[in-house]
Write a protein that holds these residues in place. Sequence first.
Motif, mmCIF file in Angstrom:
data_model
loop_
_atom_site.group_PDB
_atom_site.id
_atom_site.type_symbol
_atom_site.label_atom_id
_atom_site.label_comp_id
_atom_site.label_asym_id
_atom_site.label_seq_id
_atom_site.Cartn_x
_atom_site.Cartn_y
_atom_site.Cartn_z
ATOM 1 N N PRO A 1 81.293 -1.849 21.194
ATOM 2 C CA PRO A 1 82.233 -2.902 21.598
ATOM 3 C C PRO A 1 81.542 -4.179 22.067
ATOM 4 O O PRO A 1 82.066 -5.286 21.869
ATOM 5 N N GLU A 2 80.369 -4.036 22.663
ATOM 6 C CA GLU A 2 79.690 -5.218 23.181
ATOM 7 C C GLU A 2 79.363 -6.230 22.088
ATOM 8 O O GLU A 2 79.356 -7.443 22.320
ATOM 9 N N VAL A 3 79.101 -5.745 20.882
ATOM 10 C CA VAL A 3 78.779 -6.660 19.788
ATOM 11 C C VAL A 3 79.989 -7.531 19.467
ATOM 12 O O VAL A 3 79.872 -8.759 19.322
ATOM 13 N N ALA A 4 81.148 -6.907 19.398
ATOM 14 C CA ALA A 4 82.372 -7.672 19.141
ATOM 15 C C ALA A 4 82.609 -8.669 20.269
ATOM 16 O O ALA A 4 83.003 -9.823 20.031
ATOM 17 N N ALA A 5 82.336 -8.232 21.498
ATOM 18 C CA ALA A 5 82.526 -9.128 22.643
ATOM 19 C C ALA A 5 81.606 -10.339 22.530
ATOM 20 O O ALA A 5 81.996 -11.468 22.857
ATOM 21 N N LEU A 6 80.398 -10.114 22.051
ATOM 22 C CA LEU A 6 79.473 -11.234 21.879
ATOM 23 C C LEU A 6 80.000 -12.203 20.827
ATOM 24 O O LEU A 6 79.911 -13.427 21.000
ATOM 25 N N GLN A 7 80.559 -11.643 19.752
ATOM 26 C CA GLN A 7 81.109 -12.513 18.711
ATOM 27 C C GLN A 7 82.245 -13.368 19.255
ATOM 28 O O GLN A 7 82.312 -14.576 19.001
ATOM 29 N N ARG A 8 83.129 -12.749 20.007
ATOM 30 C CA ARG A 8 84.221 -13.521 20.607
ATOM 31 C C ARG A 8 83.682 -14.594 21.532
ATOM 32 O O ARG A 8 84.139 -15.737 21.542
ATOM 33 N N ASN A 9 82.669 -14.209 22.318
ATOM 34 C CA ASN A 9 82.071 -15.183 23.231
ATOM 35 C C ASN A 9 81.502 -16.358 22.466
ATOM 36 O O ASN A 9 81.630 -17.520 22.879
ATOM 37 N N LEU A 10 80.907 -16.069 21.316
ATOM 38 C CA LEU A 10 80.301 -17.102 20.491
ATOM 39 C C LEU A 10 81.345 -18.109 20.020
ATOM 40 O O LEU A 10 81.119 -19.333 20.069
ATOM 41 N N GLU A 11 82.493 -17.585 19.588
ATOM 42 C CA GLU A 11 83.552 -18.479 19.116
ATOM 43 C C GLU A 11 84.038 -19.382 20.245
ATOM 44 O O GLU A 11 84.185 -20.588 20.083
ATOM 45 N N ALA A 12 84.269 -18.765 21.401
ATOM 46 C CA ALA A 12 84.729 -19.557 22.545
ATOM 47 C C ALA A 12 83.696 -20.605 22.930
ATOM 48 O O ALA A 12 84.028 -21.749 23.272
ATOM 49 N N SER A 13 82.418 -20.222 22.855
ATOM 50 C CA SER A 13 81.354 -21.155 23.211
ATOM 51 C C SER A 13 81.339 -22.337 22.247
ATOM 52 O O SER A 13 81.180 -23.493 22.658
ATOM 53 N N ALA A 14 81.497 -22.029 20.952
ATOM 54 C CA ALA A 14 81.510 -23.092 19.955
ATOM 55 C C ALA A 14 82.636 -24.076 20.251
ATOM 56 O O ALA A 14 82.451 -25.307 20.177
#
Lengths: 246, 246
Positions: free
Chosen positions: A121-134
Amino acid sequence: MLLHASYIVGMQETANAATIESPLPEQAPLLDRLRALVLGGEYPPGALLPELFLAEEFEVSRTPIREALKQLENEGLVEIRPRVGTFVRQPTRREIVELFELKGGLEGLAAGLLARRGDVPEVAALQRNLEASAEAVRQGDGERYASLVHEFHAILISGSANQKLEEHYDRLMNQLAYHRLVTRSIGQPGRLGSSLHEHERVVAAIEAKDHVGAEVAMRSHVDASSAAVFRAFAAEEAASHARPDA
Amino acid sequence: MLLHASYIVGMQETANAATIESPLPEQAPLLDRLRALVLGGEYPPGALLPELFLAEEFEVSRTPIREALKQLENEGLVEIRPRVGTFVRQPTRREIVELFELKGGLEGLAAGLLARRGDVPEVAALQRNLEASAEAVRQGDGERYASLVHEFHAILISGSANQKLEEHYDRLMNQLAYHRLVTRSIGQPGRLGSSLHEHERVVAAIEAKDHVGAEVAMRSHVDASSAAVFRAFAAEEAASHARPDA
DNA sequence: CTTTGATCGTTTGCATGCAACAGAACGTAG
DNA sequence: CTACGTTCTGTTGCATGCAAACGATCAAAG
């Protein structure tokens, strides 16, 4: 009260404020509340923290305060000068360099471990974080980006599935007083964008289950972030030399 | 004295022995003396450590004992169950795995940092250690080799020239109760020789100023050493299953 | 024999008292 | 004006007292 009165932060004002709108709930362990106040800057570096003062502040006796202060000393947040007093500590430049080296090591290790774990799950969380960061970068919202950066690193560390690593990391970050540093470093020109790009490379390597690549990418990200912090230091110094009274 | 008396280690015997031939000088800080006793196994895992007992033992009041115990809890060496008592802690298998992962990360980092520093005294010290270790292996002196291994890692860490790294490393090693582990792991067949060979590869990379190679070599050395420890565990378990009453 | 309830001893958590020490303020001598 | 010694206050370090809570023991009921 006579000797060091001016060094004690706030006295009535800050003291009451801290009591009323404390950042941590009233029933939280004393140690955590005290730590939050030190890290939050309510008691700034160099401030004297007399046991009796804190005891009245927290409405307990000196004994539990004393124990908490010793823990904070062990964590490197305060310095207890025997028979003199307890002072809020500030890391030296050298220590900050060392702490960033360590940070790179631990976060690199965590990135590698996470990459080895595969689809968690942490990998998906990182992806979501990346989108929000962008999105935050697009909007130029430094405040929000700083908060997301914090989250990014937290997800990564917890994704290592290594509790001991996490404990040491927390300890390290407390010593770094990171929040104050990170907000200054992302003020560096262009840092937001390159920081995001580095995050993306880390996540890409993790997705590809390339644990070596993930570790390398994470390490070099921390190096870049460290460099940005020291550039910010240099800029501040230059500014204060230009206006020595500032 | 009624409830847990049998859990308290030694009582008169061990207690006096510890007082008489304490491994640390009498005037050493209480915390260090207590830690040494826990790490040395005088108070074995699971033992209850009543404040009053220790206070009489060390001839101080409960207050300083209490402070020291809280520090040891923070270091992960004991567990304080509120209103019940303080017990010597033993790392779980899972924790040992995690600690070895962390150990690999920190020692790898240190090896890389040392390699970057170039020709410093620590490199020469490592070479001398290597020669002595080779001699110990030739003579099959496991005891001496274990001591040299300890020295090897200590030199490497201090060679990183990173005080914070060293602090975290010490903390980690205390939790691992390493000495007891390492002596068991080098009992594994052939482990002495391969351990020495791995050390040699690390030092070779450092001499060549190959910081990446040094880090990789060190990391894989720790992995191998960790594997040896768990092989030793498995062997012990097999033995105790064969003789359940042992 | 098992289960449930009350009792009691052990241990901690916290409050407080007292002495010792460090360091600033102050007065005095040069 | 400076240097030095004394006094005096703030702060800690440690000892101790007391109450609360936990858990074991023991007795009684089912």
